[in-house]
Design an enzyme around this catalytic site. Structure first.
Site, PDB file in Angstrom:
ATOM      1  N   ASP A  71     -29.455   3.384  79.269  1.00 18.31           N
ATOM      2  CA  ASP A  71     -30.654   3.972  79.868  1.00 18.31           C
ATOM      3  C   ASP A  71     -30.522   5.473  80.072  1.00 18.31           C
ATOM      4  O   ASP A  71     -29.490   5.980  80.502  1.00 18.31           O
ATOM      5  CB  ASP A  71     -30.967   3.306  81.201  1.00 18.31           C
ATOM      6  N   HIS A  75     -34.602  -1.716  88.221  1.00 17.79           N
ATOM      7  CA  HIS A  75     -34.357  -0.434  87.553  1.00 17.79           C
ATOM      8  C   HIS A  75     -34.250   0.690  88.576  1.00 17.79           C
ATOM      9  O   HIS A  75     -35.240   1.319  88.939  1.00 17.79           O
ATOM     10  CB  HIS A  75     -35.491  -0.139  86.568  1.00 17.79           C
ATOM     11  N   HIS A 125     -39.109   0.299  81.438  1.00 21.77           N
ATOM     12  CA  HIS A 125     -40.238   1.196  81.791  1.00 21.77           C
ATOM     13  C   HIS A 125     -41.268   1.346  80.670  1.00 21.77           C
ATOM     14  O   HIS A 125     -41.499   2.448  80.158  1.00 21.77           O
ATOM     15  CB  HIS A 125     -39.736   2.549  82.259  1.00 21.77           C
ATOM     16  N   HIS A 154     -31.591   4.136  89.911  1.00 23.21           N
ATOM     17  CA  HIS A 154     -30.464   5.029  89.654  1.00 23.21           C
ATOM     18  C   HIS A 154     -29.853   5.404  91.003  1.00 23.21           C
ATOM     19  O   HIS A 154     -30.470   6.138  91.779  1.00 23.21           O
ATOM     20  CB  HIS A 154     -30.921   6.278  88.899  1.00 23.21           C
ATOM     21  N   LEU A 155     -28.668   4.871  91.278  1.00 21.11           N
ATOM     22  CA  LEU A 155     -27.984   5.165  92.534  1.00 21.11           C
ATOM     23  C   LEU A 155     -27.046   6.355  92.408  1.00 21.11           C
ATOM     24  O   LEU A 155     -26.456   6.789  93.396  1.00 21.11           O
ATOM     25  CB  LEU A 155     -27.233   3.928  93.027  1.00 21.11           C
ATOM     26  N   ARG A 156     -26.888   6.851  91.203  1.00 21.22           N
ATOM     27  CA  ARG A 156     -26.219   8.122  90.900  1.00 21.22           C
ATOM     28  C   ARG A 156     -24.706   8.152  91.089  1.00 21.22           C
ATOM     29  O   ARG A 156     -24.063   9.107  90.673  1.00 21.22           O
ATOM     30  CB  ARG A 156     -26.846   9.271  91.720  1.00 21.22           C
ATOM     31  N   ASP A 205     -37.806   2.592  88.682  1.00 24.35           N
ATOM     32  CA  ASP A 205     -37.049   3.623  87.962  1.00 24.35           C
ATOM     33  C   ASP A 205     -36.727   4.764  88.928  1.00 24.35           C
ATOM     34  O   ASP A 205     -36.884   5.942  88.610  1.00 24.35           O
ATOM     35  CB  ASP A 205     -37.806   4.141  86.739  1.00 24.35           C
ATOM     36  N   GLY A 225     -38.167  12.416  86.416  1.00 23.41           N
ATOM     37  CA  GLY A 225     -37.904  11.299  87.306  1.00 23.41           C
ATOM     38  C   GLY A 225     -38.299  11.574  88.739  1.00 23.41           C
ATOM     39  O   GLY A 225     -38.349  12.726  89.177  1.00 23.41           O
ATOM     40  N   HIS A 272     -33.548  13.469  92.218  1.00 21.66           N
ATOM     41  CA  HIS A 272     -33.094  14.792  91.806  1.00 21.66           C
ATOM     42  C   HIS A 272     -33.256  15.733  92.993  1.00 21.66           C
ATOM     43  O   HIS A 272     -34.147  15.549  93.831  1.00 21.66           O
ATOM     44  CB  HIS A 272     -33.906  15.320  90.620  1.00 21.66           C
TER      45      HIS A 272
END
Length: 426
Positions: free
Chosen positions: A152, A60, A232, A62-64, A305, A324, A309
């Site tokens: 997600d 899990h 999560h 987030h590579l954006r 996760d 996050g 940001h």
């Protein structure tokens, strides 16, 4: 470090959950594969006191990319993953545009092959545009390389749409990963609904919003038993729902984030936006249940996760800041702090949750440490303490509540085929 192609890891503790091996031994690598004996010209790395284990997995992250490269890119995110000991990560589809078309799945895979520092497996959307209305084409997306399906960031709230998702997933043997939250119940909450939220005067997020969707989805799984994974998980009752589903023999799995193993909502008492998560940090009893869920097998694996940001976004204050944190580079140390320093588990158990436990969920073939196998290894110094320095993180973003935390171990490197990345050589 891309060379040498021949390497001898001398005297490490080889822990391989795939074979049950746990012994001090040498591991020789030649041209990207594990061999019985290292060639004479092999470079020797003194691994005494280190753990040598199969490459760790994070299901899990987030590579954006595409669309949010100011927060993270596939290149920077996988660099952070490798630094954290991961050789395989599963990336979520809430990008811009979202990963709801086969060509977007193929783009992520191709981009990761070009610039990635670890293997990247993309998740496709359950619904087109992540709107929760029209199902994406599971068969086409799976053929393009998607390992699972998720919206997600949002749960699929419409009962009929989710029922059809179970049907389509069952038809093509696909894995559904659900962000479990009914927005009507979470009601704009920004942290766990409880004493801390009331003291701060911030809107609370009712844990029933998570639990109710899990309950709904398990009911759907009874009717159409597609593989179903709860993302999560964070509450004691949610864990109990999964425990009962597994006892029924349903194909249900789940994961827990490192921050839900180490922090409670009391960490939010200073209203630091870096403690804002989604799902939020919960009560001590929930954290205890997360740890127990790992120990009794209800929870299959540990994840991060990883959610980058920018500092500017987080500076908006607790209520307005996005939820996050980054987690790839702190995951192993935090998991060890939660489970090993507390004497709840040992290193073989911990490595199990980051390897076999994760691989089982996405049906990734085993990566044992055996002659002839491709080298896919993580190196950990279990007794070398380290201190988190947010500004030295390799992630493009630095949003972590763990700055200056002392962790009980240090990741020393990863080896994936002929790609050798050792801290000592960097």
């Amino acid at each position: 470090m891309q060379t040498p192609a021949t390497l001898l890891l001398r005297g490490g503790r080889v822990i391989d959950p795939y074979t049950g091996r746990d012994q001090v031994a040498d591991v020789a690598i030649d041209q990207g594969r594990i061999v019985e004996r290292a060639p004479k010209a092999a470079e020797v790395v003194d691994a005494a006191g280190w753990i040598v284990c199969p490459g760790l997995m994070d299901l899990h992250v987030h590579l954006r990319e595409p669309g949010h490269g100011h927060k993270e890119t596939i290149e920077t995110g996988t660099r952070a993953a490798a630094a954290g000991g991961f050789t395989y990560v599963v990336c979520m589809p809430n990008t811009n545009p979202p990963l709801d078309e086969p060509e977007r799945i193929r783009w992520v895979i191709q981009r990761a092959q070009e610039v990635g520092k670890c293997e990247v497996a993309p998740v496709a959307c359950i619904t087109r545009g992540r709107t929760g209305k029209e199902l994406a084409d599971f068969a086409a997306l799976k053929a393009a390389g998607a390992v699972a399906f998720s919206d997600d960031g949002d749960g699929v709230e419409d009962d009929k749409v989710m029922a059809r998702a179970f049907e389509q997933a069952a038809a093509c043997d696909a894995l559904l990963i659900q962000h479990c939250e009914f927005r009507a119940l979470s009601a704009g909450g920004v942290m766990h609904l409880g004493g801390v939220s009331r003291r701060l005067g911030l809107p609370g997020l009712d844990p029933r919003s998570e639990e109710a969707m899990i309950e709904r989805d398990i009911s759907l799984c009874r009717k159409t038993p597609a593989r179903y994974h709860v993302a999560h998980i964070s509450t004691a009752r949610a864990i109990e729902l999964v425990r009962r589903a597994k006892a029924e023999g349903l194909p249900v799995t789940t994961e827990v984030c490192t921050h839900h193993l180490t922090l409670t909502d009391e960490a939010c008492a200073t209203a630091d936006p870096n403690t804002k998560m989604h799902p939020p940090l919960r009560l001590q009893s929930d954290m205890d249940a997360c740890r127990q869920g790992l120990l009794d097998g209800t929870i299959d694996c540990i994840v991060t996760d990883h959610a980058p940001h920018t500092a500017e976004e987080k500076a908006a204050g607790f209520q307005k800041a996005p939820a996050g944190i980054v987690g790839l580079e702190t995951a192993v140390g935090l998991a060890a702090k939660a489970m090993i320093e507390t004497s709840l588990a040992d290193w073989p158990r911990l490595i199990h949750w980051f390897t076999i436990g994760a691989a089982h969920v996405v049906r990734r073939p085993p990566r044992p440490i055996l002659p002839g196998a491709e080298a896919d290894l993580t190196l950990i110094a279990p007794n070398e303490r380290s201190t988190v320095n947010s500004q030295r993180l390799l992630s493009k973003s630095k949003n972590t509540p763990f700055d200056n935390w002392e962790l009980p171990c240090r990741v020393k490197g990863t080896i994936r085929g002929t790609r050798i990345q050792l801290e000592a050589a960097s």
